[in-house]
Design a protein around this motif. Structure first.
Motif, PDB file in Angstrom:
ATOM      1  N   LEU A 140       0.309  -0.961  -0.191  1.00  0.00           N
ATOM      2  CA  LEU A 140       0.074   0.000  -0.546  1.00  0.00           C
ATOM      3  C   LEU A 140       1.235   1.571  -0.194  1.00  0.00           C
ATOM      4  O   LEU A 140       1.949   1.206   0.892  1.00  0.00           O
ATOM      5  N   THR A 141       0.843   2.294  -1.469  1.00  0.00           N
ATOM      6  CA  THR A 141       1.031   3.528  -0.712  1.00  0.00           C
ATOM      7  C   THR A 141       1.096   4.403   0.122  1.00  0.00           C
ATOM      8  O   THR A 141      -0.493   3.895   1.203  1.00  0.00           O
ATOM      9  N   THR A 142       1.781   5.233   0.450  1.00  0.00           N
ATOM     10  CA  THR A 142       1.767   5.765   1.541  1.00  0.00           C
ATOM     11  C   THR A 142       0.174   6.827   2.434  1.00  0.00           C
ATOM     12  O   THR A 142      -0.448   6.772   2.623  1.00  0.00           O
ATOM     13  N   GLN A 143      -0.304   7.457   0.244  1.00  0.00           N
ATOM     14  CA  GLN A 143      -1.509   7.798   0.163  1.00  0.00           C
ATOM     15  C   GLN A 143      -2.702   7.165  -0.063  1.00  0.00           C
ATOM     16  O   GLN A 143      -3.602   8.035   1.066  1.00  0.00           O
ATOM     17  N   HIS A 144      -2.701   5.996  -0.626  1.00  0.00           N
ATOM     18  CA  HIS A 144      -4.138   4.831  -0.244  1.00  0.00           C
ATOM     19  C   HIS A 144      -3.392   4.441   1.598  1.00  0.00           C
ATOM     20  O   HIS A 144      -4.587   3.351   2.047  1.00  0.00           O
TER      21      HIS A 144
END
Ligand SMILES: Nc1nc2c(c(=O)[nH]1)N[C@H]1C(S)=C(S)[C@@H](COP(=O)(O)O)O[C@H]1N2
Ligand SMILES: [Mo]
Length: 198
Positions: A140-144
């Motif tokens: 998971l990317t930080t923004q998600h």
């Protein structure tokens, strides 16, 4: 599940909740800034009306048995992304460890950064509710919501809390961040439970 290409040709109302439009992008919906989280300091706690309180670090958490699901994602601002694979730890696995007390009826999900959302414990125990750390086979990317977020596909997206830090089991329902600003306490997209007055 059918292929995305076949779904693309379906009228939007065919297999998505009413009032939603399909997007193939994955928009980012965050109130405020994404919190910065160092995995070395990351902690997940579950507490409140439980027989066993837990505090896991990243390796303890990711050593639990993971599951993969495929699910739609519906934001109350009307976009839906139809095919998402999520990988993570089912909340039911956490529940087996913490053993909710008989009077535990609701969960308040608390996030790094201060966001929160409320859910019924019974809905949290459904098999497609994950504490997810991968989306479409990527971390998971930080923004998600990375490193870990809740995914509860049967509710509008605001209940899929990003950057989860703790889950508190409570007896009386109470509003989370958006619920205290007028969003619905349950938020079932198939019933269009968008706002409290609806
Ligand atoms: N911590 C936190 N979680 C959050 C939000 C937020 O602002 N903060 N926004 C919610 C909303 S409104 C939606 S639709 C989804 C969006 O997830 P995405 O940004 O990964 O698309 O996250 C939900 N979880
Ligand atoms: Mo949303």
């Amino acid at each position: 599940m059918g292929k995305l290409s076949s779904k693309r040709n379906c009228p939007p109302h065919f297999n998505t909740p009413p009032g939603q439009f399909i997007t193939e992008k994955f928009p980012v919906l965050t109130f405020g800034k994404s919190p910065e989280i160092d995995l070395n300091n990351w902690e997940f706690t579950a507490y409140g009306l439980v027989n066993k309180q837990i505090k896991f670090n990243w390796s303890e958490f990711t050593n639990l048995k993971s599951t993969k699901i495929t699910a739609q994602f519906h934001c109350v601002t009307q976009w839906s992304r139809l095919e998402n694979t999520w990988e993570g730890i089912p909340f039911s696995t956490i529940s087996e460890i913490i053993q909710p007390k008989p009077n535990a009826r609701f969960a308040m999900v608390h996030c790094y950064g201060g966001y929160s959302t409320n859910l019924e414990l019974s809905s949290m125990l459904e098999s497609n509710v994950l504490l997810a750390y991968k989306h479409d086979n990527q971390p998971l990317t930080t923004q998600h919501g990375g490193p870990m977020r809740l995914v509860i596909p049967n509710r509008y997206g605001w209940k899929s809390a990003k950057w989860v830090k703790g889950i508190e089991l409570i007896e009386q329902n109470a509003p989370g961040f958006w619920e205290s600003r007028g969003y619905h306490m349950y938020g079932d997209p198939w019933k269009e439970q968008r706002f409290q007055a609806d």
